[in-house]
Design an enzyme around this catalytic site. Structure first.
Site, PDB file in Angstrom:
ATOM      1  N   GLY A  65       0.830  -1.194   0.000  1.00 16.00           N
ATOM      2  CA  GLY A  65       0.000   0.000   0.000  1.00 16.00           C
ATOM      3  C   GLY A  65       0.868   1.248   0.000  1.00 16.00           C
ATOM      4  N   GLY A 114      -0.094  -5.084   0.607  1.00 10.64           N
ATOM      5  CA  GLY A 114      -1.321  -4.858  -0.145  1.00 10.64           C
ATOM      6  C   GLY A 114      -1.479  -5.759  -1.345  1.00 10.64           C
ATOM      7  N   GLU A 137       5.661  -6.536   7.377  1.00 12.55           N
ATOM      8  CA  GLU A 137       5.209  -5.383   8.149  1.00 12.55           C
ATOM      9  C   GLU A 137       5.868  -5.237   9.522  1.00 12.55           C
ATOM     10  OE1 GLU A 137       2.339  -6.113   4.958  1.00 12.55           O
ATOM     11  OE2 GLU A 137       3.224  -7.422   6.478  1.00 12.55           O
ATOM     12  N   ASP A 145      -1.607  -7.032   7.647  1.00  9.82           N
ATOM     13  CA  ASP A 145      -3.036  -6.718   7.539  1.00  9.82           C
ATOM     14  C   ASP A 145      -3.596  -7.195   6.206  1.00  9.82           C
ATOM     15  OD1 ASP A 145      -1.641  -4.762   6.061  1.00  9.82           O
ATOM     16  OD2 ASP A 145      -3.130  -3.215   6.485  1.00  9.82           O
TER      17      ASP A 145
END
Length: 347
Positions: A65, A114, A137, A145
């Site tokens: 992302g 992402g 992450e 996530d």
């Protein structure tokens, strides 16, 4: 149509190609919103029988992302823009997960963060010799996530916990071994695969016909060690297990874990443990939004991005700086429900 996305129809297929080559096709808010609108339109179009997601030019499928947007938001607006991004990105993840038409994702290159979120929901997930899959992450103070809690917690042999904590990169053969990919194809056959699918041939049959036996997955040799050392849901127990093993692999993985955000590692372990007990993907995404909306503005995220992406000194000063200083009370606050009007909801 955004120039960051190339959206087109080919035969019976709707094709979404990510088109930010200089950013390794990292997702922006606009890309997420445009993909959601396109998928909603195609859901009601009887001429579209299948959706294919790939990337345009460049060496990666999707590197994640918009991290710089998230960091600016954390530093400048109290996380408001970052939470908006997470809210819509997670809606896209859920929309793909529940999509009624078959989706084929081509993970031909770097697939991180992402990129995992828009490829793993697909029924057909194609890896190649170019695939580099990771959820890195914990190295920037975030957490795996975009549905990572759901996918990683459901992998066999504690491989998901290993990936979540270490950020290990898997190649295409390793993705197939771990069931993160459904098929392994040589990259030169992808145009033919897409052409046959668009022409109406049965998807599974096309991919099976073009699939090849991949190289021996290197991670397989460490499967027993992963199962043993990453068995616990407590970070201190994982570290202690690795410390008790003086083998080369354990020493290397322990050194890797020592560089990660202790807070992010503890969040990830709890996230996976809780996700494994959830009944729906929507419940998982609501949980991840609660986490994301909070860790975004905690010190480790801005510091992690500074160290890895902005200054590139790879010397983050984590706060808290040890696992012992990340308390259960801190984790409870990160995972706690949001006010009703702020909770994440699917479209």
């Amino acid at each position: 149509m955004s120039e960051e996305l190339l959206i087109r129809r080919e035969g019976i297929a709707g094709v979404i190609s990510l088109n930010r080559p200089k950013a390794i096709h990292a997702l922006t808010l606009g890309m997420c919103q445009a993909m959601t609108a396109t998928l909603a339109e195609w859901a009601d179009d009887p001429d579209i029988k299948v959706v294919m997601i790939d990337h345009a030019e460049g060496r990666g499928f999707c590197s994640g992302g918009d991290i710089n947007l998230l960091r600016r938001s954390a530093l400048e607006d109290g996380g408001t823009a970052g939470r908006e991004f997470f809210f819509d990105e997670y809606r896209l993840n859920h929309q793909l997960f529940t999509y009624e038409k078959p989706v084929v994702s081509f993970m031909d290159g770097i697939t991180m963060g992402g990129g995992v979120g828009i490829s793993q929901p697909a029924k057909y997930r194609v890896a190649t010799e170019n695939t580099r899959f990771a959820m890195p992450e914990t190295g920037i103070g975030l957490f795996p996530d975009v549905g990572g809690g759901w996918y990683l917690s459901r992998l066999d042999g504690r491989v998901g916990q290993f990936l979540a904590l270490t950020g290990a990169r898997l190649d295409g053969s390793e993705c197939l071994w771990a069931a993160l990919a459904s098929h392994y194809l040589p990259s030169e056959t992808l145009p033919e695969a897409k052409q046959r699918i668009a022409a109406g041939h049965e998807i599974g049959g096309v991919l099976a016909a073009l699939a090849v036996t991949p190289p021996e997955p290197r991670i397989a040799a460490h499967g027993a060690a992963i199962r043993k050392h990453f068995a616990a849901d407590e970070l201190e127990s994982v570290l202690a297990s690795l410390e008790s093993d003086d083998g080369e692999w354990a020493v290397r993985e322990l050194a890797t874990l020592r560089t990660k955000s202790p807070q992010a590692c503890k969040v990830a372990l709890r996230q996976l443990a809780e996700s494994a007990r959830l009944e729906t993907f929507a419940q998982n995404m609501a949980m991840e939004y609660r986490i994301g909306s909070r860790v975004l503005t905690l010190p480790d995220f801005a510091e992690g991005v500074r160290a890895v992406i902005v200054d590139k000194d790879n010397a983050p000063q984590w706060n808290p700086d040890t696992p012992e200083h990340v308390t259960d009370e801190m984790l409870d606050a990160i995972f706690a429900p949001l006010p009703a009007e702020e909770e994440w909801k699917p479209i």
